[in-house]
Motif scaffolding. Structure first.
Motif, mmCIF file in Angstrom:
data_model
loop_
_atom_site.group_PDB
_atom_site.id
_atom_site.type_symbol
_atom_site.label_atom_id
_atom_site.label_comp_id
_atom_site.label_asym_id
_atom_site.label_seq_id
_atom_site.Cartn_x
_atom_site.Cartn_y
_atom_site.Cartn_z
ATOM 1 N N GLY A 182 29.045 41.686 46.009
ATOM 2 C CA GLY A 182 28.665 40.522 45.211
ATOM 3 C C GLY A 182 28.376 40.823 43.747
ATOM 4 N N ALA A 183 28.398 42.088 43.346
ATOM 5 C CA ALA A 183 28.160 42.442 41.943
ATOM 6 C C ALA A 183 29.241 41.830 41.069
ATOM 7 C CB ALA A 183 28.145 43.958 41.782
ATOM 8 N N GLU A 184 28.936 41.627 39.798
ATOM 9 C CA GLU A 184 29.906 41.027 38.874
ATOM 10 C C GLU A 184 30.189 41.949 37.698
ATOM 11 O OE1 GLU A 184 28.850 37.107 37.627
ATOM 12 O OE2 GLU A 184 28.902 36.327 39.665
ATOM 13 N N VAL A 185 31.418 41.813 37.183
ATOM 14 C CA VAL A 185 31.850 42.483 35.964
ATOM 15 C C VAL A 185 32.395 41.399 35.047
ATOM 16 C CG1 VAL A 185 33.430 44.168 34.950
ATOM 17 C CG2 VAL A 185 32.398 44.614 37.189
ATOM 18 N N HIS A 186 31.895 41.347 33.810
ATOM 19 C CA HIS A 186 32.334 40.357 32.829
ATOM 20 C C HIS A 186 32.976 41.091 31.655
ATOM 21 C CE1 HIS A 186 29.458 36.931 34.157
ATOM 22 N NE2 HIS A 186 29.592 37.814 35.129
ATOM 23 N N LEU A 187 34.207 40.709 31.347
ATOM 24 C CA LEU A 187 34.961 41.341 30.268
ATOM 25 C C LEU A 187 35.459 40.312 29.281
ATOM 26 C CD1 LEU A 187 37.352 43.501 32.485
ATOM 27 C CD2 LEU A 187 35.218 44.262 31.453
ATOM 28 N N ARG A 188 35.821 40.770 28.091
ATOM 29 C CA ARG A 188 36.591 40.001 27.103
ATOM 30 C C ARG A 188 37.833 40.842 26.835
ATOM 31 N NH1 ARG A 188 34.453 34.865 25.770
ATOM 32 N NH2 ARG A 188 32.245 34.998 26.277
ATOM 33 N N LEU A 189 39.010 40.225 26.979
ATOM 34 C CA LEU A 189 40.269 40.969 26.884
ATOM 35 C C LEU A 189 41.146 40.474 25.746
ATOM 36 C CD1 LEU A 189 41.218 41.077 30.658
ATOM 37 C CD2 LEU A 189 40.272 42.935 29.305
ATOM 38 N N GLY A 190 41.820 41.434 25.126
ATOM 39 C CA GLY A 190 42.843 41.134 24.134
ATOM 40 C C GLY A 190 42.288 40.612 22.826
ATOM 41 N N PRO A 191 43.211 40.323 21.897
ATOM 42 C CA PRO A 191 42.789 39.881 20.568
ATOM 43 C C PRO A 191 42.084 38.519 20.586
ATOM 44 C CG PRO A 191 45.171 39.756 20.791
ATOM 45 C CD PRO A 191 44.657 40.440 22.015
ATOM 46 N N MET A 192 42.373 37.697 21.593
ATOM 47 C CA MET A 192 41.737 36.379 21.687
ATOM 48 C C MET A 192 40.428 36.436 22.478
ATOM 49 S SD MET A 192 43.806 34.643 19.911
ATOM 50 C CE MET A 192 43.311 32.978 20.199
ATOM 51 N N GLN A 193 40.069 37.627 22.968
ATOM 52 C CA GLN A 193 38.825 37.827 23.713
ATOM 53 C C GLN A 193 38.699 36.865 24.899
ATOM 54 O OE1 GLN A 193 36.151 40.405 22.781
ATOM 55 N NE2 GLN A 193 38.247 41.020 22.410
ATOM 56 N N GLN A 194 39.773 36.800 25.695
ATOM 57 C CA GLN A 194 39.775 35.957 26.892
ATOM 58 C C GLN A 194 38.726 36.453 27.881
ATOM 59 O OE1 GLN A 194 41.908 33.357 25.543
ATOM 60 N NE2 GLN A 194 42.056 33.164 27.743
ATOM 61 N N ARG A 195 37.990 35.531 28.477
ATOM 62 C CA ARG A 195 36.983 35.896 29.484
ATOM 63 C C ARG A 195 37.647 36.305 30.791
ATOM 64 N NH1 ARG A 195 33.135 31.812 31.263
ATOM 65 N NH2 ARG A 195 32.019 33.567 32.110
ATOM 66 N N TRP A 196 37.117 37.348 31.390
ATOM 67 C CA TRP A 196 37.546 37.811 32.711
ATOM 68 C C TRP A 196 36.275 38.127 33.467
ATOM 69 C CZ3 TRP A 196 42.610 39.777 34.423
ATOM 70 C CH2 TRP A 196 42.573 40.393 35.675
ATOM 71 N N VAL A 197 36.050 37.419 34.554
ATOM 72 C CA VAL A 197 34.877 37.655 35.393
ATOM 73 C C VAL A 197 35.382 37.972 36.788
ATOM 74 C CG1 VAL A 197 32.767 36.660 36.381
ATOM 75 C CG2 VAL A 197 33.444 36.075 34.036
ATOM 76 N N SER A 198 34.882 39.052 37.347
ATOM 77 C CA SER A 198 35.270 39.380 38.720
ATOM 78 C C SER A 198 34.036 39.713 39.539
ATOM 79 C CB SER A 198 36.273 40.535 38.755
ATOM 80 O OG SER A 198 35.718 41.689 38.191
ATOM 81 N N ARG A 199 34.167 39.493 40.839
ATOM 82 C CA ARG A 199 33.082 39.753 41.790
ATOM 83 C C ARG A 199 33.559 40.822 42.768
ATOM 84 N NH1 ARG A 199 31.597 34.766 43.035
ATOM 85 N NH2 ARG A 199 29.918 34.870 41.525
#
Length: 84
Positions: A47-64
């Motif tokens: 259930g832990a989460e990882v939150h990222l911002r990717l690429g030049p547009m800083q797209q949100r990526w959240v995974s569990r």
């Protein structure tokens, strides 16, 4: 469902890697492309989460994380994107 599988060979005992799997190790092992900013990295657990911002547009990526397994022989986990 689409899947992305990333594997990173690490020359260290898996127990040492599992014990040290924190934000610093995550960033050290992350692919160089796309550029990534780590916003959140919970300790490895179900259930832990990882939150990222990717690429030049800083797209949100959240995974569990799920399917977390630790034993004397192995350490593994899977994650599923909840916000991509």
């Amino acid at each position: 469902m689409q899947r992305i599988v990333l594997r990173t060979p690490i020359r260290a005992p898996f127990k040492e890697v599992a014990d040290r799997f924190d934000e610093n190790l995550f960033e050290a092992l992350a692919p160089k492309f796309p550029k990534m900013r780590l916003d959140r990295h919970d300790p490895i657990a179900e259930g832990a989460e990882v939150h990222l911002r990717l690429g030049p547009m800083q797209q949100r990526w959240v995974s569990r994380l799920y399917n977390v397994k630790r034993s004397a022989e192995a350490f593994s986990f899977e994650d599923e994107g909840t916000t991509l």
